[in-house]
Structure formats: structure tokens, C-alpha cells
Scaffold this active site. Structure first.
Site, PDB file in Angstrom:
ATOM      1  N   LYS A  69       0.844  -1.204   0.000  1.00  0.00           N
ATOM      2  CA  LYS A  69       0.000   0.000   0.000  1.00  0.00           C
ATOM      3  C   LYS A  69       0.880   1.255   0.000  1.00  0.00           C
ATOM      4  CE  LYS A  69      -3.685   2.443   0.624  1.00  0.00           C
ATOM      5  NZ  LYS A  69      -4.328   2.754  -0.654  1.00  0.00           N
ATOM      6  N   LEU A 108      -5.580   7.127   0.167  1.00  0.00           N
ATOM      7  CA  LEU A 108      -4.195   6.770   0.487  1.00  0.00           C
ATOM      8  C   LEU A 108      -3.957   6.559   1.979  1.00  0.00           C
ATOM      9  CD1 LEU A 108      -2.690   9.112  -2.193  1.00  0.00           C
ATOM     10  CD2 LEU A 108      -2.674   6.639  -2.287  1.00  0.00           C
ATOM     11  N   ASN A 147       4.411   6.757  -6.697  1.00  0.00           N
ATOM     12  CA  ASN A 147       3.060   7.111  -7.147  1.00  0.00           C
ATOM     13  C   ASN A 147       2.994   8.629  -7.303  1.00  0.00           C
ATOM     14  OD1 ASN A 147       0.369   7.594  -7.512  1.00  0.00           O
ATOM     15  ND2 ASN A 147      -0.310   6.743  -5.558  1.00  0.00           N
ATOM     16  N   CYS A 196      -0.808  12.012  -6.887  1.00  0.00           N
ATOM     17  CA  CYS A 196      -1.448  12.815  -5.835  1.00  0.00           C
ATOM     18  C   CYS A 196      -1.307  14.292  -6.161  1.00  0.00           C
ATOM     19  CB  CYS A 196      -0.789  12.636  -4.482  1.00  0.00           C
ATOM     20  SG  CYS A 196      -0.096  11.070  -4.258  1.00  0.00           S
ATOM     21  N   ASN A 256      -2.266   3.878 -13.361  1.00  0.00           N
ATOM     22  CA  ASN A 256      -2.996   4.088 -12.128  1.00  0.00           C
ATOM     23  C   ASN A 256      -4.473   4.253 -12.517  1.00  0.00           C
ATOM     24  OD1 ASN A 256      -3.608   4.774  -9.395  1.00  0.00           O
ATOM     25  ND2 ASN A 256      -1.527   5.584  -9.193  1.00  0.00           N
TER      26      ASN A 256
HETATM   27  C1  LIG Z   1      -8.751   0.129  -3.548  1.00  0.00           C
HETATM   28  C2  LIG Z   1      -7.570   0.562  -4.353  1.00  0.00           C
HETATM   29  C3  LIG Z   1      -6.501   1.220  -3.717  1.00  0.00           C
HETATM   30  C4  LIG Z   1      -5.381   1.623  -4.468  1.00  0.00           C
HETATM   31  N1  LIG Z   1      -4.337   2.225  -3.813  1.00  0.00           N
HETATM   32  C5  LIG Z   1      -3.213   2.568  -4.521  1.00  0.00           C
HETATM   33  C6  LIG Z   1      -2.060   3.118  -3.866  1.00  0.00           C
HETATM   34  O1  LIG Z   1      -2.017   3.247  -2.646  1.00  0.00           O
HETATM   35  N2  LIG Z   1      -1.003   3.489  -4.646  1.00  0.00           N
HETATM   36  C7  LIG Z   1      -0.997   3.319  -6.004  1.00  0.00           C
HETATM   37  O2  LIG Z   1      -0.013   3.646  -6.667  1.00  0.00           O
HETATM   38  N3  LIG Z   1      -2.058   2.755  -6.645  1.00  0.00           N
HETATM   39  C8  LIG Z   1      -3.155   2.378  -5.942  1.00  0.00           C
HETATM   40  N4  LIG Z   1      -4.228   1.808  -6.591  1.00  0.00           N
HETATM   41  C9  LIG Z   1      -4.172   1.595  -8.065  1.00  0.00           C
HETATM   42  C10 LIG Z   1      -3.790   0.161  -8.416  1.00  0.00           C
HETATM   43  O3  LIG Z   1      -2.522  -0.197  -7.899  1.00  0.00           O
HETATM   44  C11 LIG Z   1      -3.809  -0.054  -9.959  1.00  0.00           C
HETATM   45  O4  LIG Z   1      -2.904   0.854 -10.542  1.00  0.00           O
HETATM   46  C12 LIG Z   1      -5.181   0.187 -10.578  1.00  0.00           C
HETATM   47  O5  LIG Z   1      -6.213  -0.258  -9.715  1.00  0.00           O
HETATM   48  C13 LIG Z   1      -5.340  -0.486 -11.957  1.00  0.00           C
HETATM   49  O6  LIG Z   1      -5.210  -1.902 -11.893  1.00  0.00           O
HETATM   50  P1  LIG Z   1      -6.486  -2.907 -11.725  1.00  0.00           P
HETATM   51  O7  LIG Z   1      -7.486  -2.524 -12.771  1.00  0.00           O
HETATM   52  O8  LIG Z   1      -5.921  -4.288 -11.878  1.00  0.00           O
HETATM   53  O9  LIG Z   1      -7.035  -2.673 -10.334  1.00  0.00           O
HETATM   54  C14 LIG Z   1      -5.353   1.387  -5.858  1.00  0.00           C
HETATM   55  C15 LIG Z   1      -6.429   0.732  -6.482  1.00  0.00           C
HETATM   56  C16 LIG Z   1      -7.522   0.309  -5.768  1.00  0.00           C
HETATM   57  C17 LIG Z   1      -8.644  -0.418  -6.472  1.00  0.00           C
END
Ligand SMILES: Cc1cc2nc3c(=O)[nH]c(=O)nc-3n(C[C@H](O)[C@H](O)[C@H](O)COP(=O)(O)O)c2cc1C
Length: 306
Positions: free
Chosen positions: A46, A74, A129, A132, A194
Site C-alpha cells: 500500500k 491513500l 506514485n 497525488c 494508475n
Molecule cells: C482500492 C484501491 C486502492 C489503491 N491504492 C493505490 C495506492 O495506494 N497506490 C498506487 O499507486 N495505486 C493504488 N491503486 C491503483 C492500483 O494499484 C492499480 O494501478 C489500478 O487499480 C489499476 O489496476 P487494476 O485494474 O488491476 O485494479 C489502488 C487501487 C484500488 C482499487
């Protein structure tokens, strides 16, 4: 013959290209009883910040057609607690690859967070990341302004010798341009995508489905756009790429690799099946076997045009 699933990603040997995505896999350790962590290529924890964060008020998740909206905000325990409490437990596990996802609201936040994490043992690479809002520059995302992106990646490069993966925001006009900026500023690799900024409204109550109003869209709904962005980025840079966005089957992985990805991440799929990451590794092996692919790494950039 068993297909060779190993890939070399920015100098890091991975036993397969499947990595659990940040924000969908806790700090890894929470999945220890659910997934055999040593069967994955790796996992990204995370997003970590300089100080602990409580995140946004609920509702923070909403299911859409073939996708999911999230505005978790976040939430995390902070870089110091990660180094002191989570990393020692992760270090007891053998044969795993841990990536630390890092974010901040100012350049100093990124700098300080990296300095804290540099003290910890057992982090294979950082994933920065940049999605933000940069509070010091009136709220624009680091990842959507080329100059801010250059500044934050240059600063991060100066603050670590560990491999640096820059996770690009898809909320930009030219992903190729942003990929090039990250490469020139010293990134060893890029990851994308992302989530896409989106929203949903309840027609009955006329209220937003998410307390924060806007949220990030992920899951199969975004996959074709994500594959296109990986394709565009791969043509623009020489550094390796981790592709993600809606992957839920082995065939999805092949698509991303043909578009130019060296490795991939799985996020939202873990929400509907917590064992998705491990299952997909087994599925990938079967797929390669059935399709006569001896080495999965040979698929990267293998799109056939004629
Ligand atoms: C609930 C949730 C929390 C996420 N938290 C982060 C994060 O803390 N940092 C980050 O870089 N991406 C975060 N993401 C983005 C994912 O890592 C990923 O880039 C994005 O969901 C696309 O992939 P997917 O379609 O397989 O979920 C988050 C996604 C979801 C669904």
C-alpha cells in the site's frame, strides 16, 4: 516441458511477471494465509507516506459496470511504522520480492519518505506514485504536469540507489511524453496505469456514490485504454514497463506483454477473488504450455502487425 515464466525486470530477477498491485494487497503480510506469497513474481505494498494517514470518509468504494470506483484517500500506517513493524515480518518470509509504493503531497514528502524507507532492509525497488495533488503547486497532480514530474523523479533519483519505478497517471493527454520525462529524470522503469478519475451519482437520492465525489476507476472496464497506453509508452522509452489495468486472466497478461510490458500487476481482481494473483500464475503457465511459448519473456513487445 514446463514453460519458463521468469523475467528480469530492471535488474531484478522475478520468478514470473505477476505482481500484486499497490492498494489491493495490504502490506503483503495480511495475505500470507490466503496466497502463497512465494509463488508470485512479487507484490507492491500500500502507498506509504511520511506520516500515517486515515484516508477519506465512507462510502469509499462503488462497483460499476466491469469496474470499481475507489477513493480510499491513500490511508496508510506511514513509512516509519512500515520499516519498524511490517518489514521485519516480511523479511522472515523466504523467496519473495517486495516493492514499496511511495507518495507525497510535496517534494519534501517524497524525499523524507524515501530516506526513512532507505533504512529498511528487504525492499527490492520503489514504485513512485505521482498521482497525488501537489499541494505546494495549487493542487495539480505531479503526474499530470511534465515539469512537476521531472522535479519529483529527479529528487527521488537523488535520494535512493534502489531501482526506481515511476507509476504514471493515465489522466494525461500524452502518456508517451510523461514516460519520456520519467526516463530522462532517471527512472529505471515505469509502471502504468494508475486509476482513471471518475464519478458515479445515485439518480434516486441525487447524491454522489462516493463521499469524496470523484474517485479512481479500475478493473476490466479500463483494460483496453491501459493496453493502448502501455503500447504508446513502450514505443517512447527504452526502460522496462510494468503494465496493469483490469487484468483478470492469463490472456490479459499476454495482451499487456505483447503491447510492450515486461511484467504486469493485478489489482481489482484481488477484490472479487483474494487468490486471483496466485491462480493467474498457474493459468499463465498453462496458457504458455498450450500455446508453445517456452519463455514468457519472449512475448514482450511481440505485437504482430501484418
Ligand atoms: C482500492 C484501491 C486502492 C489503491 N491504492 C493505490 C495506492 O495506494 N497506490 C498506487 O499507486 N495505486 C493504488 N491503486 C491503483 C492500483 O494499484 C492499480 O494501478 C489500478 O487499480 C489499476 O489496476 P487494476 O485494474 O488491476 O485494479 C489502488 C487501487 C484500488 C482499487
Amino acid at each position: 516441458m514446463t514453460p519458463d515464466l521468469s523475467v528480469n525486470f530492471a535488474g531484478i530477477p522475478l520468478k514470473n511477471p505477476v505482481i500484486a498491485a499497490s492498494g489491493t494487497f495490504g502490506y503483503g503480510i495480511e495475505f500470507e494465509d490466503v496466497v502463497h506469497l512465494d509463488r508470485l513474481g512479487g507484490f507492491v505494498v500500500k502507498g506509504l507516506s511520511r506520516e500515517p494517514m486515515t484516508g477519506n470518509p465512507p462510502p469509499r468504494l462503488y462497483e460499476t459496470a466491469a469496474g470499481m470506483l475507489n477513493a480510499i484517500g491513500l490511508q496508510n500506517i506511514g513509512a516509519r511504522a512500515f520499516v519498524d513493524e511490517k518489514l521485519p515480518k516480511l523479511r522472515e518470509l523466504k523467496n519473495i520480492v517486495v516493492f514499496a509504493n511511495v507518495f507525497g503531497y510535496t517534494r519534501e514528502d517524497y524525499e523524507r519518505t524515501l530516506q526513512i524507507l532507505n533504512e529498511g532492509e528487504g525492499i527490492a525497488a520503489y514504485e513512485l506514485n505521482v498521482s497525488c495533488p501537489n499541494t505546494a503547486h495549487g493542487g495539480i497532480q505531479f503526474g499530470s504536469d511534465p515539469r512537476s514530474l521531472d522535479e519529483v523523479v529527479t529528487l527521488a533519483r537523488r535520494n535512493t540507489r534502489r531501482p526506481l519505478i515511476v507509476k504514471l497517471s493515465p489522466n494525461v493527454t500524452s502518456i508517451a511524453q510523461m514516460a519520456r520525462v520519467a526516463e530522462e529524470a532517471g527512472a529505471d522503469a515505469i509502471s502504468l496505469v494508475n486509476t482513471f478519475i471518475a464519478t458515479a451519482i445515485d439518480p434516486e437520492t441525487r447524491k454522489p456514490r462516493i463521499a469524496n465525489v470523484t474517485a479512481g476507476l479500475s478493473g476490466p472496464a479500463i483494460k483496453p485504454i491501459a493496453v493502448r497506453m502501455v503500447y504508446d509508452a513502450a514505443k517512447a522509452v527504452k526502460i522496462p514497463i510494468i503494465g496493469m489495468g483490469g487484468i483478470s486472466t492469463a490472456a490479459d497478461i499476454i495482451e499487456f506483454m505483447l503491447a510492450g510490458a515486461t511484467a504486469i500487476q493485478i489489482g481489482t481482481a484481488s477484490y472479487w477473488d483474494p487468490v486471483a494473483t496466485e491462480k493467474i500464475v498457474a493459468e499463465l503457465e498453462t496458457w504458455c504450455g498450450e500455446h508453445g511459448v517456452d519463455r514468457v519473456a519472449s512475448l514482450t513487445g511481440g505485437l504482430v502487425m501484418e
